[in-house]
Scaffold this motif. Structure first.
Motif, PDB file in Angstrom:
ATOM      1  N   GLU A   1       0.598  -1.169   0.003  1.00 34.67           N
ATOM      2  CA  GLU A   1       0.273  -0.077   0.350  1.00 34.67           C
ATOM      3  C   GLU A   1       0.914   1.297   0.126  1.00 34.67           C
ATOM      4  OE1 GLU A   1      -2.374  -0.809   3.675  1.00 34.67           O
ATOM      5  OE2 GLU A   1      -3.953  -1.800   2.230  1.00 34.67           O
ATOM      6  N   GLN A   2       2.136   1.185   0.575  1.00 33.92           N
ATOM      7  CA  GLN A   2       2.947   2.539   0.737  1.00 33.92           C
ATOM      8  C   GLN A   2       3.966   2.973  -0.745  1.00 33.92           C
ATOM      9  OE1 GLN A   2       6.374   1.933   3.890  1.00 33.92           O
ATOM     10  NE2 GLN A   2       7.198   4.038   2.387  1.00 33.92           N
ATOM     11  N   VAL A   3       4.028   1.787  -1.066  1.00 34.82           N
ATOM     12  CA  VAL A   3       4.298   2.215  -2.720  1.00 34.82           C
ATOM     13  C   VAL A   3       3.106   2.090  -3.665  1.00 34.82           C
ATOM     14  CG1 VAL A   3       5.997   0.462  -4.193  1.00 34.82           C
ATOM     15  CG2 VAL A   3       6.489   0.846  -2.067  1.00 34.82           C
ATOM     16  N   GLY A   4       2.078   1.755  -3.520  1.00 39.22           N
ATOM     17  CA  GLY A   4       0.939   2.192  -4.715  1.00 39.22           C
ATOM     18  C   GLY A   4       1.529   1.313  -5.080  1.00 39.22           C
ATOM     19  N   GLY A   5       1.523  -0.800  -5.142  1.00 36.25           N
ATOM     20  CA  GLY A   5       0.769  -1.838  -5.926  1.00 36.25           C
ATOM     21  C   GLY A   5       2.220  -1.747  -7.564  1.00 36.25           C
ATOM     22  N   PHE A   6       1.893  -2.401  -8.051  1.00 41.63           N
ATOM     23  CA  PHE A   6       2.351  -2.565  -9.494  1.00 41.63           C
ATOM     24  C   PHE A   6       1.627  -0.912 -10.588  1.00 41.63           C
ATOM     25  CE2 PHE A   6       2.759  -6.737  -7.718  1.00 41.63           C
ATOM     26  CZ  PHE A   6       3.825  -6.918  -7.103  1.00 41.63           C
TER      27      PHE A   6
ATOM     28  N   CYS B   1      10.207  -3.784  -6.435  1.00 41.83           N
ATOM     29  CA  CYS B   1      11.866  -4.070  -5.575  1.00 41.83           C
ATOM     30  C   CYS B   1      11.982  -2.237  -5.708  1.00 41.83           C
ATOM     31  CB  CYS B   1      11.888  -4.804  -5.956  1.00 41.83           C
ATOM     32  SG  CYS B   1      11.054  -6.280  -5.821  1.00 41.83           S
ATOM     33  N   LEU B   2      12.773  -1.310  -6.640  1.00 37.23           N
ATOM     34  CA  LEU B   2      12.986  -0.544  -6.137  1.00 37.23           C
ATOM     35  C   LEU B   2      12.513   0.653  -5.684  1.00 37.23           C
ATOM     36  CD1 LEU B   2      14.538   0.030 -10.085  1.00 37.23           C
ATOM     37  CD2 LEU B   2      16.539  -0.752  -8.303  1.00 37.23           C
ATOM     38  N   ARG B   3      11.318   0.520  -6.069  1.00 34.82           N
ATOM     39  CA  ARG B   3       9.903   1.903  -5.162  1.00 34.82           C
ATOM     40  C   ARG B   3      10.298   1.629  -3.262  1.00 34.82           C
ATOM     41  NH1 ARG B   3       4.781   1.920  -7.531  1.00 34.82           N
ATOM     42  NH2 ARG B   3       4.788   0.463  -8.646  1.00 34.82           N
ATOM     43  N   ALA B   4      10.305   0.197  -3.230  1.00 37.45           N
ATOM     44  CA  ALA B   4      10.113  -0.059  -1.750  1.00 37.45           C
ATOM     45  C   ALA B   4      11.386   0.279  -1.496  1.00 37.45           C
ATOM     46  CB  ALA B   4       9.708  -1.768  -1.764  1.00 37.45           C
TER      47      ALA B   4
END
Length: 636
Positions: free
Chosen positions: A513-518, A533-536
């Motif tokens: 949820e923090q990253v906003g899904g794919f 993964c890079l966004r997380a």
């Protein structure tokens, strides 16, 4: 007229391939059924020996199956029939590279380049030894050197002290600790006033100067302290470097570390052997370098100088280091498993059965299968059977969009743990659900990936490395044998990774949820897992490669491989968007030491020299950061 005869010839060739087995070979290869594919291709070639295209397919199938000798023979036969076709020779060079014959690969590649009249941009052959760049100039400062020496290590101590004499530009003082005879230490100290014995009380006070901690037998290079000191900024608590191990016969091997990370250090079978601490409290009785370096993470940043600045003697018997047990805390609540599928009912049935049979408590697992337009009757029967067993089937008749299918399945649900998985998998780990719960309970871990094997038990995934080939990401350990461990056991131990494949990816819901899904718009089919993964990672979460989780992967059964021009173009466009979005970050991987040099899919085939700027850039970019701290602009 020429175009007409070409089209007629192509139709005849296609008909022959369908009639005599080449088409069946393509289908078997599509399913990674290599033995069957090889049999079909050989049957076809027995009737159509001059079909070079199918001969190359046979060679590539053998290559994918890991049968390099057979692939080499087939390619050499193809070259005999078409000696001026450079593309076959380039393929042969790649196979030799993957088989570990770098010299032979270089020679074949040179011959191929002579045919084309071009310069080979992938030629990575080098002459001479790996050289050290010059360390940046630093202000003069005293360094205290703590040498641990025990009975039986007298000869090693002599070698260590001899190497210290080469530190001509440094003001240093050395203290010898351990169990050596006091009279021997006094004799050594009498020859050099910079060398001291242990304090009588066995507990030297905390040094006001930086302390270099080494073991007797460690030989440091003349520029070792220069490099370590130039990275010891005010906020840095410790700096370590790479080293080499030498056996009794003098044979050496490089020990090239990854960037500083607590979870890497915890499982590293050969932790750093040369470490400079800003502030070190030490006491007689043996110092565990691993634990002391772990403590340094809590008192400041830790940096890594990617240069071999020391050499250590290996033990006569080397013991393997198993991953420490995961703390028994676990993420509670139910687990949501999301599996997109289209047709391929038999594969889906294998995956669902393996998840059910190997779960510790499948009653606490909610499975949502997203049916992306299945038409095959047997697949529909499998879906109906599993629906009756409690699996939710979500029908979506739309163009394949992996990101959208997975995002949709997560909408309106609250399970604290989410697992995304392909339909072409088979879970091999008993109690996989408990492993997922334990691993995601580790501090700072947001995503975990698994060890994936091909049907022939060769490695398909042991993490993802960024910037691996032509600046693009690549699966680590690709096609490695089951027993191959990789540098520092990285393919078989739990460690941080920059990215892991979405073929089996578990995560905390809060991360999703923090990253906003794919990213549905930009990465419909490929690169979606890497981008996520890079966004997380940029948000401060650790991506963990966990080989405790093992699955067999029959890659891309539902959507197929990128084996048409349209699919290849789409994949290239999505890769282009990934590289454009992340810039340098997409070409940089903190888990792979920059001294490693790759050759094709062999990412650890040799070593390369670095410039001073590259060394310091790595040290600064990869310094450790507090858990859940957002990445600095240099990495984002």
């Amino acid at each position: 007229m020429r175009r007409f005869f070409k089209a007629l010839s192509d139709r005849r060739l296609g008909a022959a391939r369908r009639r005599h087995g080449a088409h069946e070979g393509d289908q078997a290869r599509h399913r990674n059924q290599w033995d069957a594919a090889v049999g079909h291709y050989k049957r076809y070639l027995s009737k159509n020996p001059n079909d070079l295209g199918v001969r190359i397919r046979l060679a590539n199938t053998l290559r994918e199956a890991g049968d390099f000798p057979a692939a080499i023979v087939v390619l050499q036969e193809a070259i005999t029939s078409r000696p001026t076709k450079a593309s076959i020779q380039f393929t042969l060079a790649e196979v030799f590279d993957e088989a570990g014959f770098a010299h032979e690969a270089d020679e074949i590649r040179k011959r191929a380049m002579q045919l084309t009249g071009a310069v080979d941009p992938t030629d990575q052959s080098r002459s001479g030894d790996i050289s050290h760049p010059q360390a940046p100039a630093i202000a003069a400062i005293q360094v205290n050197i703590l040498i641990e020496a025990y009975v039986g290590e007298e000869r090693g101590l002599t070698a260590t002290l001899a190497s210290l004499q080469e530190l001509a530009s440094m003001d240093w003082r050395a203290t010898i600790h351990g169990s050596l005879d006091a009279s021997l230490i006094e004799l050594i100290a009498s020859k050099d006033q910079r060398i001291l014995g242990a304090r009588p009380d066995g507990a030297p006070a905390t040094s006001s100067f930086p302390v270099l901690l080494i073991r007797a037998g460690t030989i440091v290079t003349s520029d070792c302290l220069d490099w370590l000191l130039c990275a010891l900024a005010e906020h840095v608590s410790a700096v370590y470097c790479d080293h080499e191990e030498r056996d009794a016969s003098g044979v050496t091997r490089p020990i090239l570390q990854s960037a500083p990370h607590l979870l890497d250090l915890a499982t590293n079978p050969a932790p750093p052997a040369v470490v400079l601490f800003r502030d070190l409290k030490y006491r007689d009785g043996g110092h565990d370098m691993r634990s002391m370096l772990l403590d340094a993470f809590s008192s400041g940043a830790v940096r890594h100088i990617p240069l071999v600045l020391g050499s250590v003697q290996t033990s006569p018997v080397r013991t393997e280091t198993d991953a420490p047990p995961v703390h028994q805390s676990q993420v509670g609540g139910r687990i949501l498993v999301v599996i997109p599928t289209r047709n391929e009912g038999a594969a889906l049935d294998v995956m669902l059965t393996s998840l059910s049979d190997h779960a510790s408590d499948f009653a606490e697992v909610d499975v949502v299968v997203v049916d992306n337009g299945s038409q095959d009757l047997s697949a529909l029967e499998v879906l109906d059977r599993w629906r009756r067993r409690g699996v939710e089937v979500l029908r979506r008749d739309e163009a394949f969009n992996w990101s959208s299918l997975n995002n949709t399945a997560c909408e309106g649900r609250t399970q604290p743990t989410i697992v995304f998985a392909n339909n072409d998998m088979e879970m091999l780990t008993e109690g996989w659900d408990l492993e997922v719960r334990h691993l995601l309970a580790m501090d700072g871990v947001g995503i975990i990936g698994a060890r994936l094997l091909y049907p022939n038990d060769r490695v398909q995934h042991a993490g993802i490395v960024m910037g691996a080939i032509n600046g693009e990401p690549l699966h680590e350990g690709l096609r490695a044998g089951l027993e191959e461990r990789g540098p520092l056991d990285r393919w078989v131990r739990r460690r941080p990774a920059t990215a892991v494949t979405g073929a089996f990816m578990a995560m905390r819901r809060s991360v999703f949820e923090q990253v906003g899904g794919f990213d549905v718009k930009n990465f419909a089919v490929s690169c979606n897992d890497v981008d996520f993964c890079l966004r997380a990672g940029a948000a401060g979460w650790t991506i963990l490669y966990a080989p405790e989780l093992v699955l067999r992967h029959h890659e891309s059964l539902s959507r197929g491989h990128s084996n048409t021009e349209g699919k290849r173009q789409r994949a290239a466009e999505e890769m282009g968007r990934l590289l454009s979005r992340w810039g340098d970050r997409a070409r940089f991987d903190s888990t792979r030491n920059p001294q490693w040099e790759g050759r094709g899919i062999r990412l650890f085939a040799g070593m390369r020299s670095l410039t001073s700027e590259e060394v310091m850039d790595w040290a600064i970019k990869t310094e450790s950061r507090p858990p859940n701290q957002i990445e600095t602009p240099t990495l984002a």
